[in-house]
Design an enzyme around this catalytic site. Structure first.
Site, PDB file in Angstrom:
ATOM      1  CG  ASP A 120      -1.991  -0.919   1.256  1.00 59.24           C
ATOM      2  OD1 ASP A 120      -2.399  -1.300   0.153  1.00 59.24           O
ATOM      3  OD2 ASP A 120      -2.473  -1.275   2.339  1.00 59.24           O
ATOM      4  CE  LYS A 142      -8.405   5.088  -1.655  1.00 59.25           C
ATOM      5  NZ  LYS A 142      -8.923   5.812  -0.532  1.00 59.25           N
ATOM      6  CG  MET A 253      -8.872   6.172   7.170  1.00 63.97           C
ATOM      7  SD  MET A 253      -9.727   4.665   6.667  1.00 63.97           S
ATOM      8  CE  MET A 253     -10.131   3.975   8.253  1.00 63.97           C
TER       9      MET A 253
HETATM   10  N1  SAH Z   1      -3.523   0.194   9.577  1.00 62.22           N
HETATM   11  C1  SAH Z   1      -3.132   1.582   9.656  1.00 62.22           C
HETATM   12  C2  SAH Z   1      -4.308   2.525   9.454  1.00 62.22           C
HETATM   13  C3  SAH Z   1      -4.946   2.397   8.087  1.00 62.22           C
HETATM   14  S1  SAH Z   1      -6.197   3.630   7.839  1.00 62.22           S
HETATM   15  C4  SAH Z   1      -2.430   1.851  10.971  1.00 62.22           C
HETATM   16  O1  SAH Z   1      -2.485   1.011  11.890  1.00 62.22           O
HETATM   17  O2  SAH Z   1      -1.790   2.890  11.080  1.00 62.22           O
HETATM   18  C5  SAH Z   1      -5.270   4.916   7.053  1.00 62.22           C
HETATM   19  C6  SAH Z   1      -5.147   6.099   7.981  1.00 62.22           C
HETATM   20  O3  SAH Z   1      -4.019   5.953   8.822  1.00 62.22           O
HETATM   21  C7  SAH Z   1      -4.898   7.410   7.280  1.00 62.22           C
HETATM   22  O4  SAH Z   1      -6.093   7.980   6.779  1.00 62.22           O
HETATM   23  C8  SAH Z   1      -4.333   8.241   8.411  1.00 62.22           C
HETATM   24  O5  SAH Z   1      -5.338   8.656   9.288  1.00 62.22           O
HETATM   25  C9  SAH Z   1      -3.496   7.219   9.142  1.00 62.22           C
HETATM   26  N2  SAH Z   1      -2.060   7.254   8.783  1.00 62.22           N
HETATM   27  C10 SAH Z   1      -1.307   6.197   8.447  1.00 62.22           C
HETATM   28  N3  SAH Z   1      -0.015   6.551   8.261  1.00 62.22           N
HETATM   29  C11 SAH Z   1       0.039   7.883   8.504  1.00 62.22           C
HETATM   30  C12 SAH Z   1       1.087   8.846   8.517  1.00 62.22           C
HETATM   31  N4  SAH Z   1       2.360   8.506   8.229  1.00 62.22           N
HETATM   32  N5  SAH Z   1       0.782  10.121   8.834  1.00 62.22           N
HETATM   33  C13 SAH Z   1      -0.468  10.480   9.139  1.00 62.22           C
HETATM   34  N6  SAH Z   1      -1.502   9.612   9.143  1.00 62.22           N
HETATM   35  C14 SAH Z   1      -1.256   8.327   8.850  1.00 62.22           C
END
Ligand code: SAH
Length: 340
Positions: A120, A142, A253
Site C-alpha cells: 500500500d 491508491k 481517515m
Molecule cells: N492500519 C493503519 C491505518 C490504516 S487507515 C495503521 O495502523 O496505522 C489509514 C489512515 O491511517 C490514514 O487515513 C491516516 O489517518 C493514518 N495514517 C497512516 N499513516 C500515517 C502517517 N504517516 N501520517 C499520518 N496519518 C497516517
C-alpha cells in the site's frame, strides 16, 4: 536471510531442483553474482567445465547429490541453503507509519523471504527492492488519479501467487488489524486452505501523535484513548460517548469528515476549549501539525486546509505535544520522501 556480500563479477553455481532454488537464485543474482544453475548431479558436473567462485546447495539432504557435493567440497566453497517451502503462504505485514526505521525485525524478515509483495501507499515502500532482495513488487494502493485495486482483486492476487507456491507478503501501513482489512485477507487465505501469518506493526494511531510529541495518555491528564475511523461521519451517539469518556480521541481517515467531527463534538457539549491537533504526513520530511481548539476549529475553519494522510487527536494531551521539547519529535529520522 540477508545477503550483504558483494558478489559482483563472481560466478555462483546453484545446485538443486528449480522450485527449491528459486529464492536463492533471486537472492544471489540480486547480490550481483552471475548465477548458473544445475538441477541434477549430471548438470552440475557439466557446469563445472567452466570456473565458479562459489557453490550454493539447495539440495536439502537429498542423497542423490551426496557424491557430487563431496567432490565439489574438495575444490570449492560450498554453502548450504534451506530449500524453499513446497507450499505457498501469505504473510500480512504491518509496515508501521511509513518510515523504515519503524518496521519490526519480523516485518523485515518476512520481506526478505518474499517472492511477491503487494504493498500500500502508506507502508514504507521506497526501499522495497533492497529489503526484499528483488521480489516482484505490486503496488495495490491508491495514487492521485488512480483508484486502489479493489479488495476482492487483492485477495484473488494473494491466493493466485500463494497457490503457485510463492511466499506472498501483503505489506500494509501501520498495523494490519487497525482499519487495515487484515482479517478479511486472513479469512480469504483460510478459506482456500493457505497458511496465513500476521506480523503486527506500529500503528499510526499511536505513533503519528508521538511524531508530534503528543502522548496519547498521560498521568492525571488522560487515562484512555479511543481510536475511531472518520471514514464515515461519526454518529451523535458516538460523539456523545466519546466526549463523555473524557479521554483522548484519535481519529484515523478523518480529514474528509473533520469539520463535521469538530462541529459534532461541539454540539454534544464537549468543552469548547479542548485542544486538538491534526498531524499530517507523520514521519515524512513534510510532516506538519496544526493546533486548534474545538471552538476555534468550528468558527475559523482553520482545519479545512488539512489533507490526508493525517491523524486527528482531540484532548488535553495535545497541550503536552505543543509544549514538548523539540528533540522528542525528532527522535526518529523522517523518511526521505516528499508527499505521495
Ligand atoms: N492500519 C493503519 C491505518 C490504516 S487507515 C495503521 O495502523 O496505522 C489509514 C489512515 O491511517 C490514514 O487515513 C491516516 O489517518 C493514518 N495514517 C497512516 N499513516 C500515517 C502517517 N504517516 N501520517 C499520518 N496519518 C497516517
Amino acid at each position: 536471510m540477508n545477503l550483504d556480500l558483494d558478489l559482483s563479477d563472481r560466478t555462483v553455481l546453484l545446485l538443486g531442483a528449480a522450485h527449491a532454488s528459486r529464492r536463492a537464485l533471486r537472492r544471489y543474482s540480486h547480490a550481483g553474482a552471475a548465477v548458473r544453475t544445475a538441477s541434477t548431479p549430471e548438470e552440475a558436473r557439466r557446469a563445472l567445465a567452466r570456473p565458479v567462485d562459489l557453490v550454493v546447495s539447495v539440495t536439502d539432504g537429498n542423497p542423490a547429490w551426496g557424491p557430487v557435493l563431496a567432490e565439489l567440497r574438495e575444490h570449492h566453497l560450498v554453502v548450504s541453503e534451506p530449500a524453499a517451502a513446497p507450499g505457498g503462504q501469505i504473510i500480512l505485514v504491518g509496515g508501521g507509519p511509513g518510515v523504515e526505521e519503524l518496521m519490526t525485525l519480523a516485518a523485515r524478515r518476512a520481506l526478505a523471504e518474499a517472492d511477491v509483495v503487494l504493498y500500500d501507499r502508506l507502508a514504507p515502500h521506497e526501499d522495497l527492492d533492497e529489503l526484499t532482495h528483488g521480489a516482484e513488487l505490486i503496488d495495490v494502493g491508491k495514487r492521485p488519479g488512480r483508484h486502489a485495486v479493489p479488495q476482492q482483486d487483492i485477495e484473488a492476487m494473494l491466493l493466485d501467487h500463494a497457490r503457485a507456491g510463492k511466499t506472498v507478503v501483503r505489506l500494509k501501513g501501520g498495523d494490519p488489524f487497525v482499519f487495515g482489512r487484515g482479517r478479511e485477507e486472513v479469512g480469504a487465505g483460510a478459506a482456500a486452505g493457505i497458511p496465513v501469518t500476521v506480523v503486527p506493526g506500529v500503528t499510526s494511531a499511536v505513533s503519528v501523535p508521538t511524531a508530534a510529541g503528543i502522548p496519547v495518555t498521560h498521568r492525571e491528564v488522560s487515562r484512555s484513548f479511543t481510536v475511531i475511523s472518520g471514514h464515515a461521519p461519526l454518529t451523535d451517539a458516538e460523539l456523545t460517548h466519546l466526549a463523555g469518556l473524557g479521554g483522548t480521541i484519535v481519529v484515523l481517515m478523518g480529514v474528509g469528515t473533520l469539520q463535521q467531527t469538530v462541529a459534532g463534538l461541539h454540539r454534544v457539549g464537549m468543552d469548547p476549549t479542548t485542544p486538538l491537533a491534526v498531524v499530517e504526513r507523520g514521519y515524512r520530511v513534510d510532516q506538519v501539525t496544526t493546533y486548534s481548539t474545538i471552538a476555534d476549529a468550528v468558527s475559523t475553519g482553520v482545519l479545512t486546509r488539512c489533507s490526508s494522510p493525517a491523524v486527528v487527536v482531540v484532548g488535553d494531551v495535545v497541550r503536552l505535544g505543543r509544549d514538548a521539547p523539540a528533540h522528542i519529535a525528532d527522535s526518529v529520522e523522517p523518511a526521505g520522501v516528499g508527499p505521495a
